[in-house]
Scaffold this active site. Structure first.
Site, PDB file in Angstrom:
ATOM      1  N   CYS A 142      -5.551   0.439  -2.791  1.00  0.00           N
ATOM      2  CA  CYS A 142      -6.254   0.551  -4.078  1.00  0.00           C
ATOM      3  C   CYS A 142      -7.777   0.590  -3.876  1.00  0.00           C
ATOM      4  O   CYS A 142      -8.284   1.533  -3.301  1.00  0.00           O
ATOM      5  CB  CYS A 142      -5.814  -0.561  -5.024  1.00  0.00           C
ATOM      6  SG  CYS A 142      -6.099  -0.139  -6.764  1.00  0.00           S
ATOM      7  N   HIS A 235      -0.528  -0.039  -6.074  1.00  0.00           N
ATOM      8  CA  HIS A 235      -0.109  -1.378  -5.660  1.00  0.00           C
ATOM      9  C   HIS A 235       1.405  -1.448  -5.490  1.00  0.00           C
ATOM     10  O   HIS A 235       2.091  -2.154  -6.241  1.00  0.00           O
ATOM     11  CB  HIS A 235      -0.565  -2.414  -6.688  1.00  0.00           C
ATOM     12  CG  HIS A 235      -2.020  -2.724  -6.641  1.00  0.00           C
ATOM     13  ND1 HIS A 235      -2.578  -3.479  -5.628  1.00  0.00           N
ATOM     14  CD2 HIS A 235      -3.036  -2.378  -7.468  1.00  0.00           C
ATOM     15  CE1 HIS A 235      -3.881  -3.597  -5.840  1.00  0.00           C
ATOM     16  NE2 HIS A 235      -4.186  -2.936  -6.943  1.00  0.00           N
ATOM     17  N   GLU A 237       3.028  -3.097  -3.510  1.00  0.00           N
ATOM     18  CA  GLU A 237       3.436  -4.462  -3.145  1.00  0.00           C
ATOM     19  C   GLU A 237       3.597  -5.384  -4.354  1.00  0.00           C
ATOM     20  O   GLU A 237       4.097  -6.517  -4.216  1.00  0.00           O
ATOM     21  CB  GLU A 237       2.401  -5.072  -2.182  1.00  0.00           C
ATOM     22  CG  GLU A 237       1.120  -5.572  -2.832  1.00  0.00           C
ATOM     23  CD  GLU A 237       0.126  -4.479  -3.225  1.00  0.00           C
ATOM     24  OE1 GLU A 237      -0.909  -4.813  -3.824  1.00  0.00           O
ATOM     25  OE2 GLU A 237       0.393  -3.293  -2.945  1.00  0.00           O
TER      26      GLU A 237
END
Length: 302
Positions: A142, A235, A237
Site C-alpha cells: 500500500c 491490503h 493481509e
C-alpha cells in the site's frame, strides 16, 4: 509453516489458537535447518494487528520463517506502547550489517501529506536503499508501495477524489509470472487509501511489470528486477473485520466515509462481513516466499 518468533509476542497465542504452527527460539535452536529470515518494517499505527495479519499470511508453506520486526527511530508511535516496541522491535542501527532473505515494508496512515513531509521519510529511503544490497526480495504494501515507486522510479502519487475503500475485483495481467501462479482470472482484494500511484505511470516505466490490476482500484500487483522488488497496492493481509473497524473509527471521528464497497452483505453494516480474499492472499505470500525468497536466496550469506 513454522513461524519463529519471540515466545512472549502477543500474536503467538492467537496464532496457536488458529492451529498455526508457531515456534519460539528455544525449540528452533534444536532443529538442524536454516530458516528463511524475513524482516518486517512495520509502519502501521496499531502494530500488534499488523503483526498478527502478516504472520498469519506467512504461515502457509512448509518453510521455517524467522521474523525480525523493525521500526523507525525518527517517529514516536502514538498507538503502540514503548514497552512493546522495546521488547519486540529492532532498529536499523542494530541490523545494518545483517542480510535477510525477504523483507516486508508495510503501509502507513500518512497518505495525505507529501512523502518529504513524513517525519521518517529520509530514514525510510535509507532502509529501501539498504534493502537493495542486503535483502533477496522486498515486498512493499500500500503506502509502502507508493513510497517505493516514488523513491526508486520517481513516480508521484496522486490524491483520489474520495477514499478507495472496500473489496474490489482484479484481473491477472501476466499469468506466466510465478507470483500469480494459482490465481483465478478475477480475484478480490481489500483497499483502504486516499491516494494512488497512477496506473499509466506504472505501465510507462520499463523496469516494472504489472501482474494484476482493476478498473476501479488501478494497479494492484507489480514487480521489478525479476522480483527483487514487489509492489502490492492494497491490503490482502487484512482480517475479516479490519475494514469494519476502520469504517466505524472514521464514523466516530465524524470523517467523510462511505460503506466499504462489496464488503457487507446487502451493504448492511449490521451484518457479518464476507471474507472473500483470504485464499488469494495466502497464495500471494506463499508464492513470494517460495519463488522469490526461498528459491533465489543463498544458503549462506557471504
Amino acid at each position: 509453516m513454522p513461524i519463529k518468533i519471540q515466545k512472549d509476542l502477543p500474536a503467538k497465542e492467537i496464532l496457536e489458537n488458529e492451529n498455526i504452527f508457531v515456534m519460539d527460539e528455544g525449540r528452533a535452536v534444536h532443529q538442524d535447518i536454516r530458516p528463511i529470515r524475513v524482516c518486517i518494517l512495520n509502519l502501521m499505527p496499531v502494530k500488534q494487528d499488523t503483526e498478527l495479519q502478516l504472520l498469519r499470511a506467512l504461515s502457509n508453506t512448509p518453510l521455517q520463517v524467522e521474523v525480525t520486526f523493525l521500526t523507525v527511530k525518527s517517529h514516536t508511535s502514538q498507538n503502540t506502547s514503548a514497552n512493546h516496541l522495546n521488547k519486540f522491535y529492532t532498529t536499523m542501527d542494530e541490523i545494518r550489517d545483517n542480510r535477510y532473505d525477504g523483507m516486508i515494508i508495510t503501509g502507513a496512515p500518512v497518505e495525505d501529506i507529501t512523502f518529504e513531509e513524513v517525519d521518517y521519510w529520509q530514514e525510510l529511503c535509507d532502509i529501501m536503499d539498504w534493502s537493495g544490497e542486503h535483502v533477496t526480495s522486498t515486498l512493499h504494501i500500500c503506502w509502502g508501495a507508493q513510497a517505493a515507486f516514488y523513491h526508486h522510479y520517481h513516480i508521484q502519487k496522486k490524491q483520489l477524489p474520495e477514499k478507495l475503500f472496500g473489496i474490489y475485483p482484479h484481473r491477472v495481467a501476466n499469468r506466466k509470472v510465478p507470483l500469480v501462479r494459482g490465481f483465478d482470472d478475477i480475484f478480490l482484494a481489500p483497499h483502504s487509501r486516499h491516494t494512488e500511484t497512477p496506473a499509466e505511470a506504472i505501465h510507462a516505466c520499463p523496469d516494472i511489470t504489472v501482474l494484476a490490476e482493476s478498473d476501479e482500484a488501478g494497479v494492484f500487483l507489480a514487480m521489478a528486477h525479476g522480483g527483487k522488488q514487489i509492489f502490492v497496492n492494497g491490503h490482502p493481509e487484512y482480517d475479516r473485520y479490519t475494514l469494519n473497524n476502520e469504517y466505524h473509527r472514521d464514523l466516530n471521528k465524524g470523517l467523510p466515509i462511505h460503506i466499504p464497497y462489496n464488503y457487507y452483505p446487502n451493504d448492511n453494516p449490521e451484518e457479518k462481513p464476507l471474507l472473500q480474499w483470504r485464499s488469494h492472499s495466502n497464495n500471494l505470500y506463499s508464492n513470494w516466499l517460495n519463488y522469490y525468497v526461498y528459491q533465489n536466496t543463498p544458503y549462506e550469506w557471504n
